[in-house]
Design a protein around this motif. Structure first.
Motif, short mmCIF file in Angstrom:
data_model
loop_
_atom_site.label_atom_id
_atom_site.label_comp_id
_atom_site.label_asym_id
_atom_site.label_seq_id
_atom_site.Cartn_x
_atom_site.Cartn_y
_atom_site.Cartn_z
N GLN A 141 -3.41 -3.30 5.24
CA GLN A 141 -2.34 -3.09 4.25
C GLN A 141 -2.86 -2.37 3.02
N THR A 142 -4.06 -2.71 2.61
CA THR A 142 -4.64 -2.06 1.43
C THR A 142 -4.90 -0.58 1.71
N VAL A 143 -5.47 -0.28 2.85
CA VAL A 143 -5.72 1.12 3.19
C VAL A 143 -4.39 1.88 3.31
N GLN A 144 -3.40 1.24 3.92
CA GLN A 144 -2.08 1.88 4.04
C GLN A 144 -1.50 2.21 2.66
N GLN A 145 -1.65 1.29 1.72
CA GLN A 145 -1.15 1.55 0.36
C GLN A 145 -1.83 2.75 -0.27
N PHE A 146 -3.15 2.80 -0.15
CA PHE A 146 -3.90 3.91 -0.75
C PHE A 146 -3.60 5.23 -0.03
N LEU A 147 -3.48 5.20 1.28
CA LEU A 147 -3.15 6.43 2.02
C LEU A 147 -1.76 6.92 1.61
N ALA A 149 -0.17 6.46 -1.03
CA ALA A 149 -0.16 6.94 -2.42
C ALA A 149 -1.00 8.21 -2.58
N GLY A 150 -1.58 8.70 -1.49
CA GLY A 150 -2.35 9.95 -1.57
C GLY A 150 -3.65 9.79 -2.34
N LEU A 151 -4.24 8.60 -2.33
CA LEU A 151 -5.42 8.34 -3.16
C LEU A 151 -6.74 8.37 -2.40
N ILE A 152 -6.68 8.62 -1.09
CA ILE A 152 -7.93 8.66 -0.31
C ILE A 152 -8.29 10.11 -0.01
N ASP A 153 -9.53 10.48 -0.30
CA ASP A 153 -9.99 11.85 -0.05
C ASP A 153 -10.57 12.02 1.34
N GLU A 154 -11.22 10.98 1.81
CA GLU A 154 -11.89 11.09 3.10
C GLU A 154 -11.74 9.81 3.90
#
Lengths: 199, 199
Positions: A141-147, A149-154
Motif C-alpha cells: 500500500q505504501t509503494v502504491q501511494q508513492f507510485l 503520487a509520482g514520487l518514485i524515480d526508480e
C-alpha cells in the motif's frame, strides 16, 4: 544545497505479482508461501550481491505501518520485527497515525514516526539522506501511494520464479506510468529489473 | 522415432500480469490498452529479433478457440484474424467444440479443429511438428490448462513495462510449478525471461 536525492523502491514479487502471501499476521508477516520469494537473498546471496547492496545503500527509508508492526494497533513497547540491530543502519520513517517519540536502535537505525502523510515523510527522509537515495521499502500500500503520487524515480523489481496464487499484489490500483527498463539481470532464483519511472 | 518435441509457450504480459486488456471483443481482440504490450515486436523488431524468431520457430501450434475466433460461436466462413496468409506457416491445432474440416491457408498454415481435448491436440501437434517444438500460442485459458496439466516444458515470458490494471491474467488459477529462469534479456520495451518448467 546539492541535487535532490533519488527515490528508489526495491520489491521482491512472485511471477504472478504478489509481494506477500495470503493470511499475513503478526506471527507470519510475509503470508503463506512467501518466504520462497526471498530465497535469492538468503540462499544465493553472493550471486545477488549487487542487488542486495543496492537495497542497503539508501541514506533513509520509508515504510508503512504494517511493515513496521503488522496489522492492528501496536503495543507501546513494540520495536519492529528486526531485533535490536535492524538491517537499515539509517533513519527509517514509519507512516502511521500513532504518534510516538523516535526509537533509537543499535547500528544506526532510528525509527521516526510520521503522522502527516507521504509528502511529509519524503521531505524528512530527503533531509536525512543528504545526497544518498531515499528508499520506499514497503509494504504494497505504501509503494502504491508513492507510485500513484509520482514520487518514485526508480522501481527495482526482483521477480521470483514462483506462483503464489493469492495474497497482496504490488501493482493493484496503480495508474499506468511511463516505465522504462534500464537494466536486467538474472540469477537462479530471481530476475532483477530496474525501471526508470516517469509520472 | 526421435525424441519427443519440446513444448514451449511464448506470452507477452504487462508488468501486472495481464496478457489482454479489459473488454475484449471480436473487433478488439486484445482488449483495451493491450496493443502497447506488443510494441517490442512491432516498433523495435530488430532489437528483439532472436525472441521473435523463437516464437515463429515451432513446427506446430496449439491455440484456444478464442484466439482463433474471439468469444461466441463463429460463422462457418470465419477464417481467423490473420488474413489469407497467417504468420504461423505451420499446422495450427484449434481447441474447440465446433467440428469443422481443416482449413488450408496460404504459406503453409493449416487450421485443424480438435474437439477431444488438450492431450489429443498435443498428440496431433507433436506428430505434425516432428523434431521441431510445439508452441502453445494462447490465449490465457489454454495456456493455463497446459501449465496445470504439466505439459509445458519452457515458458517464455515477454514482460512489457506497462500497467494495464484490468483484463485477463496469464497466471490466474495456475498451481505452483517449479520454474527455473534459464535466460533473461532486456530491450527498450520488454524484458524477456525463459523459464524451464518442471511439474
Amino acid at each position: 544545497m546539492g541535487p535532490m536525492s533519488r527515490v528508489t523502491s526495491d520489491l521482491t514479487i512472485s511471477l504472478d505479482g504478489f509481494l506477500a502471501g495470503p493470511n499475513q499476521s503478526r506471527t507470519d508477516p510475509l503470508g503463506e508461501g512467501a518466504e520462497l520469494l526471498h530465497r535469492w537473498m538468503f540462499e544465493d546471496g553472493e550471486a545477488n550481491a549487487p542487488e542486495r547492496d543496492g537495497i542497503l545503500d539508501a541514506g533513509a527509508y520509508i515504510v508503512g505501518r504494517n511493515m513496521f508492526a503488522g496489522p492492528g494497533a501496536w503495543d507501546k513497547d513494540w520495536r519492529g520485527w528486526w531485533g535490536e540491530e535492524p538491517p537499515y543502519h539509517a533513519p527509517v520513517f514509519v507512516l502511521t497515525h500513532q504518534q510516538r517519540a523516535p526509537l533509537v536502535m543499535q547500528g544506526g537505525t532510528t525509527f521516526n514516526f510520521v503522522t502527516d502523510g507521504v509528502e511529509s515523510a519524503l521531505e524528512q527522509a530527503r533531509a536525512a539522506a543528504g545526497e544518498r537515495s531515499v528508499a520506499i521499502a514497503g509494504g504494497a500500500q505504501t509503494v502504491q501511494q508513492f507510485l500513484a503520487a509520482g514520487l518514485i524515480d526508480e522501481l527495482r523489481l526482483h521477480i521470483a520464479p514462483i506462483i503464489l496464487g493469492a495474497g497482496e499484489r504490488l501493482l493493484d490500483g496503480v495508474p499506468n506510468l511511463t516505465l522504462e527498463p534500464i537494466d536486467v539481470r538474472g540469477t537462479r532464483f530471481v530476475t532483477h529489473v530496474r525501471y526508470k519511472v516517469t509520472p
